[in-house]
Write an enzyme that holds these catalytic residues in place. Structure first.
Site, PDB file in Angstrom:
ATOM      1  N   GLU A 160       0.824  -1.206   0.000  1.00 34.59           N
ATOM      2  CA  GLU A 160       0.000   0.000   0.000  1.00 34.59           C
ATOM      3  C   GLU A 160       0.859   1.258   0.000  1.00 34.59           C
ATOM      4  OE1 GLU A 160      -3.074   0.120  -0.503  1.00 34.59           O
ATOM      5  OE2 GLU A 160      -3.952  -1.804   0.088  1.00 34.59           O
ATOM      6  N   ASP A 290      -4.982  -9.354  -8.227  1.00 30.85           N
ATOM      7  CA  ASP A 290      -5.282  -8.470  -9.356  1.00 30.85           C
ATOM      8  C   ASP A 290      -4.086  -7.711  -9.935  1.00 30.85           C
ATOM      9  OD1 ASP A 290      -5.135  -7.037  -6.987  1.00 30.85           O
ATOM     10  OD2 ASP A 290      -7.146  -6.199  -7.118  1.00 30.85           O
ATOM     11  N   GLU A 436     -19.812  -4.803  -3.733  1.00 29.06           N
ATOM     12  CA  GLU A 436     -18.430  -5.262  -3.671  1.00 29.06           C
ATOM     13  C   GLU A 436     -18.246  -6.631  -4.307  1.00 29.06           C
ATOM     14  OE1 GLU A 436     -14.304  -5.115  -2.138  1.00 29.06           O
ATOM     15  OE2 GLU A 436     -15.829  -3.758  -2.939  1.00 29.06           O
ATOM     16  N   GLU A 509     -12.595   0.490 -10.055  1.00 30.03           N
ATOM     17  CA  GLU A 509     -12.260  -0.475 -11.110  1.00 30.03           C
ATOM     18  C   GLU A 509     -13.213  -0.428 -12.303  1.00 30.03           C
ATOM     19  OE1 GLU A 509     -10.191  -1.490  -7.498  1.00 30.03           O
ATOM     20  OE2 GLU A 509     -12.357  -1.268  -7.853  1.00 30.03           O
ATOM     21  N   THR A 595      -1.325   0.798 -10.380  1.00 33.88           N
ATOM     22  CA  THR A 595      -2.592   0.230  -9.927  1.00 33.88           C
ATOM     23  C   THR A 595      -3.383   1.176  -9.034  1.00 33.88           C
ATOM     24  OG1 THR A 595      -3.576  -1.836  -9.106  1.00 33.88           O
ATOM     25  CG2 THR A 595      -1.735  -0.898  -7.826  1.00 33.88           C
TER      26      THR A 595
END
Length: 625
Positions: A160, A290, A436, A509, A595
């Site tokens: 992160e 992902d 979600e 996304e 990302t």
């Protein structure tokens, strides 16, 4: 003798006297015939639907008219997104700065990401793209005064921190050319480097940036151990520091040398940080995996298409996903990508879960269609025989299946079909917000089909209509007059999925893929879908202080939560803003988004850098050898 003849003969025997024709037929017999005919019709219709679903050529019945609007309308919509960003960021400045994130209902702050002001850093490049110079200048002192350390015995999450902080600093530097940001990025990248002190070289989960000590479990997940090559490659390029680049080369070699025979050449989710080898056979493009897949293509593109190993991995991954993880639902023809786990060679289980996180995948496919000569991979030095050498025969057959089509067409069809399903999960809800996670109806009478099986059947039947799942669809709505829970449950069967996680976390996304598809195809429907999502966010997620996550999106009266994640400003609003702009201010052949949606400029290694950094021949395309 047919079933129908048998039943007819039972109730109306052929040896009945001729007077039968003159006598009235009993009500009982009429009722039996009508009932039996009704049952036959139902069975025929059900079989027909299953057959059409399996062959992939259910006629497209939904006609959606997408209007053409002048550029001024879209410019106004981009301005509305910019105003939304200002509302959100000003609320953060007022109630949460210099902490990490805003709690917009209680007007408080949270510190989930290192206490370094993640919302400010994550938002820097969005401010620059929107021309918000005042907000940008107010954020700089926080960054310049940070020493990127926490108290003793406190670790920061490596993944992160890289994608939000390091990516944010590097992108803001690339857009502003402010050398102070590069200095801070280099400082942070160096402080995070002890995370690589594992036996394999894979980064560990956490790092104490005060003492330089790594911490975390011995098993890592793909998204966290393989989603930092973009940031460290670019950091090495602009600082000239060999150690940053070498880390990116190391991760590529580790992944490329792993034994992927049993996973079809695709990266599994869990990895041993000591041996550098996979620890399971769970395959997914969703949570925990992902961005690890995302960075295969993007690392290749960032380095001006000079990283052959990552290109090969992208082709292997997408081929396996298209052949094994993409399904089409039985009634509405919703195409979705899911995950599977293999416990033994013959025991593979598909979850049929479809996560919002997986909605990045259509955008990745669309980017590959635009940037790669998918129907002429040989020109990039890709040898399919070599690519499939270590695969099992069943997985090699997947390449043979795709060879029957234009690979670029298949990738674009999959991108459009999955992105449409992402949109439908928004449009189907009373709130207009996407949950979600959903679980697709599978099993029993709901026989989902592998999408490529449907595509091949559609091809055999003369390609009638759009490819399976690609044609426009209308949102599902609950039939009126339903009262009981059982009635509602039965009605939702026609939707083809059930909502598994009922919250919308302001995620980007879906709109990320809409943006990519708009730039790749020029099809205005992706802009309208993004506009519908933005309207729902304005209606359901806005608060007096900013925007918040929303629970119970499947209900007419949702519940607002109390959190505004930094990625809402870094990603969701950025992609919506770029989607509504007519001007392409970040051309996809010159910029690559990490990302966290931080754009980094494409660069080329010089001959001297190739020598200094020790690039092996297998990293490079034949044109550079």
């Amino acid at each position: 003798m047919s079933v129908l003849s048998t039943v007819w003969g039972t109730f109306f025997p052929t040896n009945m006297p001729l007077s039968f024709h003159r006598r009235g037929i009993s009500f009982r017999r009429i009722l039996v015939v009508v009932t039996f005919s009704f049952v036959l019709c139902i069975l025929y219709y059900s079989h027909s639907r299953r057959t059409q679903s399996a062959t992939g050529f259910v006629p497209e019945e939904d006609v959606v008219i997408w209007p053409t609007e002048p550029p001024e309308i879209w410019a106004e919509r981009a301005a509305q997104v910019k105003n939304a960003f200002l509302d959100a960021y000003h609320g953060y400045e007022r109630y949460a700065f210099p902490h990490d994130e805003l709690a917009p209902l209680s007007n408080a702050s949270t510190n989930s990401f290192n206490r370094w002001g993640v919302t400010a850093v994550d938002s820097l490049d969005t401010m620059l793209l929107m021309g918000l110079k005042d907000e940008y200048e107010r954020a700089l002192p926080l960054i310049m005064n940070s020493n990127f350390s926490l108290p003793v015995n406190t670790a920061v999450p490596f993944f992160e921190t890289v994608i939000r902080y390091l990516g944010g600093l590097l992108s803001a530097y690339a857009l502003s050319n402010d050398s102070r940001l590069l200095t801070k990025a280099d400082e942070l990248g160096t402080k995070l480097s002890p995370a690589f002190n594992t036996e394999s070289g894979f980064p560990v989960f956490g790092i104490n940036t005060y003492e330089g000590v790594e911490s975390g479990p011995p098993i890592g997940v793909l998204a966290e151990i393989a989603s930092w090559q973009l940031e460290y490659s670019y950091l090495g390029k602009v600082t000239g520091k060999k150690e940053h680049v070498e880390r990116a080369i190391t991760i590529t070699d580790l992944l490329n040398n792993a034994n992927l025979t049993l996973s079809g050449g695709m990266y599994p989710t869990k990895w041993d940080l000591a041996t550098g080898m996979p620890r399971d056979l769970h395959l997914s493009v969703g949570a925990a995996a992902d961005s690890g897949h995302e960075y295969t293509l993007k690392q290749y593109l960032l380095t001006a298409q000079t990283d052959k190993e990552n290109l090969e991995m992208y082709i292997r991954m997408t081929t396996h996903v298209i052949n094994n993880l993409i399904f089409i639902s039985p009634q509405r023809q919703l195409v979705y990508v899911t995950d599977m786990s293999t416990y033994k060679l013959e025991d593979t289980r598909v979850s049929h879960h479809f996560e919002h996180l997986s909605c990045f995948f259509p955008g990745l496919l669309a980017l590959g269609v635009k940037m790669l000569p998918l129907d002429d991979l040989e020109s990039l030095g890709i040898d399919v025989e070599e690519l499939t050498r270590d695969l099992l025969p069943r997985d090699r057959r997947g390449y043979e299946t795709l060879s029957e089509f234009s690979l670029a067409d298949v990738h674009l069809w999959a991108a459009e079909a999955i992105a449409q399903t992402c949109y439908m999960t928004y449009a189907d809800q009373p709130t207009g917000l996407g949950p979600e996670a959903v679980v697709m109806r599978a099993g029993g009478m709901f026989r989902t089909t592998l999408w490529m099986d449907a595509v091949r059947a559609w091809d055999r039947h003369g390609r009638q209509g759009s490819p399976p799942g690609v044609g426009d669809k209308l949102p599902w709505s609950e039939p009126p007059g339903l009262v009981s829970t059982r009635e509602r449950d039965r009605a939702t069967i026609s939707r083809d999925y059930g909502v598994r996680n009922i919250a919308y976390y302001l995620r980007p996304e879906a709109v990320e893929s809409f943006y990519m598809l708009w730039r790749v195809t020029g099809d205005v429907r992706w802009r309208y879908r993004g506009w519908h999502v933005f309207q729902a966010i304005e209606r359901e997620a806005k608060t007096p202080s900013g925007y918040t996550c929303v629970d119970r999106v499947h209900m007419k009266v949702p519940v607002q939560l109390d959190l505004m994640p930094s990625y809402f400003l870094a990603e969701t609003l950025k992609y919506l803003y770029l989607l509504f702009l007519d001007e392409d201010i970040l051309p996809l052949d010159r910029w690559v988004f990490n990302t966290e949606a931080h754009p980094l400029p494409v660069f080329t290694w010089t001959p001297e850098e190739l020598t200094t950094y020790g690039f092996a021949e297998e990293h490079l395309p034949s044109a550079m050898l």
